[in-house]
Scaffold this motif. Sequence first.
Motif, PDB file in Angstrom:
ATOM      1  N   LEU A 311     -91.266  34.784 -36.516  1.00 45.73           N
ATOM      2  CA  LEU A 311     -90.471  33.684 -35.944  1.00 45.73           C
ATOM      3  C   LEU A 311     -89.940  32.794 -37.064  1.00 45.73           C
ATOM      4  O   LEU A 311     -88.818  32.294 -37.008  1.00 45.73           O
ATOM      5  CB  LEU A 311     -91.317  32.848 -34.973  1.00 45.73           C
ATOM      6  N   MET A 312     -90.774  32.593 -38.091  1.00 45.73           N
ATOM      7  CA  MET A 312     -90.355  31.764 -39.227  1.00 45.73           C
ATOM      8  C   MET A 312     -89.173  32.413 -39.954  1.00 45.73           C
ATOM      9  O   MET A 312     -88.200  31.741 -40.306  1.00 45.73           O
ATOM     10  CB  MET A 312     -91.532  31.566 -40.189  1.00 45.73           C
ATOM     11  N   LEU A 313     -89.246  33.727 -40.157  1.00 46.01           N
ATOM     12  CA  LEU A 313     -88.151  34.427 -40.843  1.00 46.01           C
ATOM     13  C   LEU A 313     -86.856  34.307 -40.026  1.00 46.01           C
ATOM     14  O   LEU A 313     -85.775  34.094 -40.580  1.00 46.01           O
ATOM     15  CB  LEU A 313     -88.520  35.893 -41.088  1.00 46.01           C
ATOM     16  N   ASP A 314     -86.973  34.424 -38.692  1.00 47.63           N
ATOM     17  CA  ASP A 314     -85.782  34.219 -37.847  1.00 47.63           C
ATOM     18  C   ASP A 314     -85.192  32.846 -38.107  1.00 47.63           C
ATOM     19  O   ASP A 314     -83.987  32.690 -38.288  1.00 47.63           O
ATOM     20  CB  ASP A 314     -86.164  34.258 -36.345  1.00 47.63           C
ATOM     21  N   HIS A 315     -86.064  31.848 -38.122  1.00 49.44           N
ATOM     22  CA  HIS A 315     -85.602  30.468 -38.311  1.00 49.44           C
ATOM     23  C   HIS A 315     -84.937  30.289 -39.672  1.00 49.44           C
ATOM     24  O   HIS A 315     -84.021  29.483 -39.824  1.00 49.44           O
ATOM     25  CB  HIS A 315     -86.794  29.514 -38.173  1.00 49.44           C
ATOM     26  N   LEU A 316     -85.408  31.045 -40.653  1.00 50.87           N
ATOM     27  CA  LEU A 316     -84.861  30.935 -42.011  1.00 50.87           C
ATOM     28  C   LEU A 316     -83.621  31.809 -42.203  1.00 50.87           C
ATOM     29  O   LEU A 316     -83.123  31.947 -43.316  1.00 50.87           O
ATOM     30  CB  LEU A 316     -85.931  31.324 -43.039  1.00 50.87           C
ATOM     31  N   GLY A 317     -83.169  32.437 -41.123  1.00 52.86           N
ATOM     32  CA  GLY A 317     -81.979  33.284 -41.231  1.00 52.86           C
ATOM     33  C   GLY A 317     -82.285  34.646 -41.810  1.00 52.86           C
ATOM     34  O   GLY A 317     -81.391  35.313 -42.324  1.00 52.86           O
ATOM     35  N   LEU A 318     -83.540  35.077 -41.761  1.00 50.53           N
ATOM     36  CA  LEU A 318     -83.927  36.374 -42.326  1.00 50.53           C
ATOM     37  C   LEU A 318     -84.383  37.320 -41.208  1.00 50.53           C
ATOM     38  O   LEU A 318     -85.491  37.855 -41.222  1.00 50.53           O
ATOM     39  CB  LEU A 318     -85.041  36.183 -43.363  1.00 50.53           C
ATOM     40  N   SER A 319     -83.520  37.521 -40.227  1.00 48.39           N
ATOM     41  CA  SER A 319     -83.904  38.338 -39.070  1.00 48.39           C
ATOM     42  C   SER A 319     -84.189  39.800 -39.405  1.00 48.39           C
ATOM     43  O   SER A 319     -85.070  40.405 -38.781  1.00 48.39           O
ATOM     44  CB  SER A 319     -82.860  38.231 -37.961  1.00 48.39           C
ATOM     45  N   PRO A 320     -83.489  40.426 -40.365  1.00 51.90           N
ATOM     46  CA  PRO A 320     -83.863  41.815 -40.686  1.00 51.90           C
ATOM     47  C   PRO A 320     -85.323  41.916 -41.138  1.00 51.90           C
ATOM     48  O   PRO A 320     -86.050  42.826 -40.725  1.00 51.90           O
ATOM     49  CB  PRO A 320     -82.911  42.188 -41.833  1.00 51.90           C
ATOM     50  N   GLN A 321     -85.763  40.972 -41.952  1.00 52.98           N
ATOM     51  CA  GLN A 321     -87.163  40.985 -42.407  1.00 52.98           C
ATOM     52  C   GLN A 321     -88.107  40.701 -41.229  1.00 52.98           C
ATOM     53  O   GLN A 321     -89.186  41.296 -41.127  1.00 52.98           O
ATOM     54  CB  GLN A 321     -87.385  39.946 -43.521  1.00 52.98           C
ATOM     55  N   ALA A 322     -87.692  39.801 -40.332  1.00 51.42           N
ATOM     56  CA  ALA A 322     -88.509  39.520 -39.146  1.00 51.42           C
ATOM     57  C   ALA A 322     -88.686  40.801 -38.336  1.00 51.42           C
ATOM     58  O   ALA A 322     -89.784  41.097 -37.841  1.00 51.42           O
ATOM     59  CB  ALA A 322     -87.836  38.440 -38.293  1.00 51.42           C
ATOM     60  N   GLY A 323     -87.622  41.573 -38.222  1.00 52.44           N
ATOM     61  CA  GLY A 323     -87.661  42.843 -37.487  1.00 52.44           C
ATOM     62  C   GLY A 323     -88.683  43.804 -38.089  1.00 52.44           C
ATOM     63  O   GLY A 323     -89.384  44.511 -37.363  1.00 52.44           O
ATOM     64  N   MET A 324     -88.774  43.795 -39.416  1.00 52.18           N
ATOM     65  CA  MET A 324     -89.755  44.687 -40.072  1.00 52.18           C
ATOM     66  C   MET A 324     -91.170  44.307 -39.675  1.00 52.18           C
ATOM     67  O   MET A 324     -92.020  45.166 -39.430  1.00 52.18           O
ATOM     68  CB  MET A 324     -89.659  44.555 -41.595  1.00 52.18           C
ATOM     69  N   LEU A 325     -91.450  43.021 -39.647  1.00 50.78           N
ATOM     70  CA  LEU A 325     -92.797  42.573 -39.277  1.00 50.78           C
ATOM     71  C   LEU A 325     -93.113  43.006 -37.843  1.00 50.78           C
ATOM     72  O   LEU A 325     -94.207  43.494 -37.549  1.00 50.78           O
ATOM     73  CB  LEU A 325     -92.905  41.045 -39.396  1.00 50.78           C
ATOM     74  N   ARG A 326     -92.139  42.837 -36.961  1.00 49.26           N
ATOM     75  CA  ARG A 326     -92.382  43.183 -35.548  1.00 49.26           C
ATOM     76  C   ARG A 326     -92.566  44.694 -35.392  1.00 49.26           C
ATOM     77  O   ARG A 326     -93.418  45.139 -34.625  1.00 49.26           O
ATOM     78  CB  ARG A 326     -91.226  42.684 -34.668  1.00 49.26           C
ATOM     79  N   ARG A 327     -91.767  45.472 -36.127  1.00 47.45           N
ATOM     80  CA  ARG A 327     -91.931  46.937 -36.044  1.00 47.45           C
ATOM     81  C   ARG A 327     -93.301  47.357 -36.556  1.00 47.45           C
ATOM     82  O   ARG A 327     -93.942  48.240 -36.005  1.00 47.45           O
ATOM     83  CB  ARG A 327     -90.822  47.648 -36.833  1.00 47.45           C
ATOM     84  N   ALA A 328     -93.757  46.699 -37.613  1.00 50.41           N
ATOM     85  CA  ALA A 328     -95.079  47.034 -38.163  1.00 50.41           C
ATOM     86  C   ALA A 328     -96.170  46.747 -37.119  1.00 50.41           C
ATOM     87  O   ALA A 328     -97.089  47.548 -36.921  1.00 50.41           O
ATOM     88  CB  ALA A 328     -95.327  46.234 -39.440  1.00 50.41           C
ATOM     89  N   VAL A 329     -96.054  45.625 -36.433  1.00 53.33           N
ATOM     90  CA  VAL A 329     -97.058  45.276 -35.421  1.00 53.33           C
ATOM     91  C   VAL A 329     -97.042  46.304 -34.286  1.00 53.33           C
ATOM     92  O   VAL A 329     -98.093  46.798 -33.862  1.00 53.33           O
ATOM     93  CB  VAL A 329     -96.820  43.845 -34.873  1.00 53.33           C
ATOM     94  N   ARG A 330     -95.853  46.644 -33.824  1.00 54.55           N
ATOM     95  CA  ARG A 330     -95.757  47.645 -32.743  1.00 54.55           C
ATOM     96  C   ARG A 330     -96.379  48.971 -33.183  1.00 54.55           C
ATOM     97  O   ARG A 330     -97.115  49.600 -32.431  1.00 54.55           O
ATOM     98  CB  ARG A 330     -94.297  47.911 -32.389  1.00 54.55           C
ATOM     99  N   ALA A 331     -96.074  49.361 -34.434  1.00 57.81           N
ATOM    100  CA  ALA A 331     -96.614  50.635 -34.943  1.00 57.81           C
ATOM    101  C   ALA A 331     -98.135  50.568 -34.991  1.00 57.81           C
ATOM    102  O   ALA A 331     -98.823  51.535 -34.645  1.00 57.81           O
ATOM    103  CB  ALA A 331     -96.038  50.923 -36.326  1.00 57.81           C
ATOM    104  N   SER A 332     -98.679  49.436 -35.384  1.00 63.94           N
ATOM    105  CA  SER A 332    -100.140  49.326 -35.499  1.00 63.94           C
ATOM    106  C   SER A 332    -100.794  49.402 -34.122  1.00 63.94           C
ATOM    107  O   SER A 332    -101.859  49.997 -33.966  1.00 63.94           O
ATOM    108  CB  SER A 332    -100.545  48.027 -36.222  1.00 63.94           C
TER     109      SER A 332
END
Length: 364
Positions: A311-332
């Motif tokens: 959520l912080m990365l989204d707020h900072l305008g870094l949504s691609p990186q935020a997406g990576m974190l979410r994909r990692a969580v889903r994969a785990s």
Amino acid sequence: MPSKPAETISGTRRIAVIPGDGIGVEVTREALKVLKAAASGGPSKLEFTEFDWGAERYLRDGTTLPEGAIQMLRRDFDAILFGAIGDPRVPANKHAADILLGMRTRLDLYVNLRPVELFDHALTPLRGRGTTEVNFVVLRENTEGLYAGVGGQFQHGTPNEVALQVDVNTRKGVERIIRYAFEYASHHNLGRVCMSDKSNALTYGHEIWQRVFSEVKTEYPGIESRHLYIDTLVMEIVRDPGQFRVIVTCNLFGDILSDLGAQLAGGLGLAPSGNIHPGRISLFEPVHGSAPDIAGKNIANPVGAVLASALMLDHLGLSPQAGMLRRAVRASVSARQTTQDIGGSLGTREAGDWLAKNVTKQLA
Ligand code: NAD
Ligand code: IPM
Ligand code: MN
């Protein structure tokens, strides 16, 4: 609502890290690992500065939020990554009120965004419910209501004692969170907003919620709007959670609803939150507390902190990186590479390592 990314000259995002107490320290360490992995592949740098505000410091020298802290945070940082705060050794958790509630109100972080998202049907205690049905956000008013700190105690400790805690609802405060809810629904194509209050009993403090809601909703004719009293809402969420996409409510009800929502999506260990003022420095933290019952055992789930970092990365305008974190969580979650609260066998550190490694793989 699209929050404007904080801009700095070099493209570096400056993050104040406040791990706090108990498992706050443990999960923040893992979130930092994962954030560093995500940042290592992109053009924007993340710069972290850690602060020791919490119970240890308070018990050592009496400091809660240091003098000038709010001005310093506003001046020198783009976001705050927060762990958790609360320690049984501190009477009435005074330091928590000063530090966490202090930052929420003094930085005017009026939106508390708490997404509830089920990643795997096996994680919900609701029989027969799947990932599309447990998928909503709670937008909690975050600066006033019963948390405004207005009140007092008289004749303390006597048989005539009186304790007052005033429910503060301002026109500005109610309107801006309700408006944010409609903007959020419209920006994310969510189609419906449910406002919840207790105006049938709180005929002054919550009548204003009803009135403002009925005014603001007319500005968003494309969004279905609905009102439910809080007691009915909690029942409906458990009976049929798929009805809800965006729920907006007052500070206290939002606090309670967000733990209910967290459990419906697998438990407190997974739930993130953003304390946001759009376009300004904002604070991101897991929904859970310092969990003294499991602190120091390397068993806390770091996912709430990792998703808060997204959520912080989204707020900072870094949504691609935020997406990576979410994909990692889903994969785990699909690979069952998780901590024991959601059925895995990894420790906090090992779960963090797994997530960081997954992010690195995504970058390759
Ligand atoms: P809590 O959220 O700390 O814990 C509730 C239960 O959930 C505990 O059984 C705990 O072990 C479990 N849990 C919480 N986080 C978990 C995780 N990441 N992984 C696995 N299990 C997890 O709530 P509490 O016990 O009521 O409060 C403890 C302290 O934390 C109190 O001082 C409280 O005021 C404070 N608190 C702080 C925050 C915050 O900093 N935002 C939020 C809630 C509570
Ligand atoms: C939360 C917590 C806090 C709150 C406490 C620690 C004051 O429960 O962030 O949900 O009530 O807001
Ligand atoms: Mn809470």
